[in-house]
Design an enzyme around this catalytic site. Structure first.
Site, PDB file in Angstrom:
ATOM      1  N   ASP A   1       3.377  -5.922  -2.213  1.00 27.98           N
ATOM      2  CA  ASP A   1       4.235  -4.872  -2.781  1.00 27.98           C
ATOM      3  C   ASP A   1       3.549  -4.196  -3.957  1.00 27.98           C
ATOM      4  O   ASP A   1       3.564  -2.964  -4.097  1.00 27.98           O
ATOM      5  CB  ASP A   1       5.614  -5.428  -3.169  1.00 27.98           C
TER       6      ASP A   1
ATOM      7  N   ASP B   1      -0.909   3.115   6.684  1.00 24.76           N
ATOM      8  CA  ASP B   1      -0.299   4.444   6.806  1.00 24.76           C
ATOM      9  C   ASP B   1      -0.126   5.088   5.436  1.00 24.76           C
ATOM     10  O   ASP B   1      -0.320   6.297   5.271  1.00 24.76           O
ATOM     11  CB  ASP B   1       1.067   4.352   7.496  1.00 24.76           C
TER      12      ASP B   1
ATOM     13  N   TYR C   1       4.514  -9.639  14.471  1.00 22.23           N
ATOM     14  CA  TYR C   1       4.740  -8.845  15.688  1.00 22.23           C
ATOM     15  C   TYR C   1       4.551  -9.671  16.960  1.00 22.23           C
ATOM     16  O   TYR C   1       4.875  -9.222  18.053  1.00 22.23           O
ATOM     17  CB  TYR C   1       3.797  -7.637  15.737  1.00 22.23           C
TER      18      TYR C   1
ATOM     19  N   ASP D   1       0.092  -2.656   8.626  1.00 24.67           N
ATOM     20  CA  ASP D   1       0.708  -1.521   9.315  1.00 24.67           C
ATOM     21  C   ASP D   1       1.207  -0.515   8.278  1.00 24.67           C
ATOM     22  O   ASP D   1       0.953   0.700   8.363  1.00 24.67           O
ATOM     23  CB  ASP D   1       1.880  -2.069  10.154  1.00 24.67           C
TER      24      ASP D   1
ATOM     25  N   LYS E   1       2.032 -12.041   0.449  1.00 22.20           N
ATOM     26  CA  LYS E   1       3.181 -12.321  -0.414  1.00 22.20           C
ATOM     27  C   LYS E   1       3.233 -13.829  -0.632  1.00 22.20           C
ATOM     28  O   LYS E   1       4.198 -14.500  -0.222  1.00 22.20           O
ATOM     29  CB  LYS E   1       4.470 -11.799   0.229  1.00 22.20           C
TER      30      LYS E   1
END
Ligand code: NAD
Length: 367
Positions: free
Chosen positions: A224, A252, A142, A248, A192
């Site tokens: 994942d 959630d 980001y 992020d 990852k």
């Protein structure tokens, strides 16, 4: 030691409503537990824009840098939708996070037994769940450069850069290990590393930092797979450490394991100040909920639980934080519900103030 200081920024929409209930709880700890706080209150978001023309006044920013902890309600609302990007209410919150350099975002996912039916997962998968996600908050994709939309040949290309220095990973990892030491001494680091160099470095640094915490069991998981495990068997985790982007999404995902947005607290921590306490901003995960603002319908528990986090992580009052969390558990077990927690069986929901009063009653009973 001097009286710990707390800056309260109620903000917009339901922010001031839920914060009124937190003030009752703060007053209770002062009166009944001899825990006094030097509390000041100021404006943020649309409320600050209305008064000062900016979503965070410089004086408020300066005060936030001085205090032991900041507690924020929520910012934003339709009234401010047309404002220029630079003065939108959210910019006030972003400025706080940026200038306080709050690099570790703590998102607990805790399932109160009385609300286990609210989860989209089966009750036995989530009942008793208590995990903590530590998301790196100030670096990664980001923020990485280069970024932008560029011309390349006869088409455009959108570019963002995942970039992490060792020190950025290390400070987030340390925050996760320190937390694990206060909890069940397990950290699962998610990246990852199979397809991203930044993931390889992340894994290396997390492993290195882990050597300083021999009591903590460190495991690694591809992010994942982490997402799958979170919905398959979330109770296998204690602390999850991850980067900004994966955090992020994973936080959630974990949040929804527990039911309502009105129940979710968070903390964002930075480097230790001179007194050893980390810079800290506590806030509920929910927004300003304009659809119910001003109607006394908001659930104040997320904001009250954010104060419980402040007790634990800024004020070294872990036992009192547990007292407050247990009081909330008892209130929910008694069947008390705000509108967002009403099940299909219906009933009469409590108002925001009535829920706050129930928490105070349960605190009284804890003595
Ligand atoms: P929201 O979290 O405000 O509301 C989403 C839904 O959840 C709404 O139906 C709302 O009524 C409900 N809800 C939220 N908190 C609740 C509570 N405590 N009790 C009962 N119900 C609750 O998200 P949104 O509608 O997407 O955004 C509304 C405004 O809030 C926007 O201006 C947005 O930019 C802002 N926002 C601010 C923050 C923040 O301050 N950290 C976070 C998210 C959104």
């Amino acid at each position: 030691m001097s009286t710990p200081s707390l800056l309260i920024l109620p903000g917009d929409g339901i922010g001031p409503e839920v914060m009124t209930e937190v003030r009752k709880v703060i007053d209770w700890f002062g009166a009944k537990r001899d825990l006094a706080f030097d509390v000041s209150e100021d404006l943020v978001g649309g409320a600050a824009y209305d008064k000062h023309g900016v979503p965070l006044h410089d004086d408020t920013m300066a005060r936030a840098q001085e205090v032991d902890a900041v507690l924020l309600g929520a910012v934003g609302g339709p009234k401010y939708d047309e404002l220029d990007f630079s003065v939108k209410p959210e910019r006030g919150l972003l400025r706080l996070r940026k200038e306080m350099d709050l690099f570790a975002n703590l998102r607990p996912a805790q399932c109160f037994d009385a609300l286990a039916d609210f989860s989209s997962l089966k009750k036995d998968v989530v009942a008793g769940l208590d995990i903590m996600i530590v998301r790196e908050l100030t670096s990664g994709v980001y923020f990485g450069e280069p970024r932008g939309i560029f011309e390349e040949g006869n088409e455009r290309v959108g570019i963002n850069t995942q970039r992490y220095t060792e020190s950025e990973i290390e400070r987030a990892a340390r925050a996760a290990f320190e937390l694990a030491m206060r909890r069940n001494k397990k950290v699962c680091s998610m990246e990852k590393a199979n397809v991203m160099e930044s993931g390889i470095l992340w894994r290396e640094v997390a492993t290195r930092v882990g050597k300083d915490y021999p009591e903590v069991e460190l495991s690694h998981m591809y992010a994942d797979n982490g997402a799958m495990q979170l919905v398959r068997a979330p109770k296998q985790f204690d602390v999850i450490l991850t980067d900004n982007l994966f955090g992020d999404i994973l936080s959630d995902c974990a949040a929804m394991l527990t039911g309502s947005l009105g129940m979710l607290p968070s903390a964002s921590l930075g480097a230790p100040m001179a007194n050893g306490r980390p810079k800290a901003l506590y806030e509920p995960v929910h927004g300003s909920a304009p659809d119910i603002a001003g109607q006394g319908k908001a659930n104040p528990i997320a904001c009250i639980l954010s104060f419980a986090m402040a007790l634990r992580y800024s004020f070294d009052q872990g036992d009192e934080a547990t007292r407050l969390e247990n009081a909330i558990e008892a209130v929910l077990a008694s069947g008390a519900r705000t509108a967002d927690l009403m099940g299909p069986e219906g009933g009469t929901p409590l108002s925001t103030a009535e829920m706050g009063d129930k928490v105070i009653e349960a605190l009284d009973q804890s003595l």
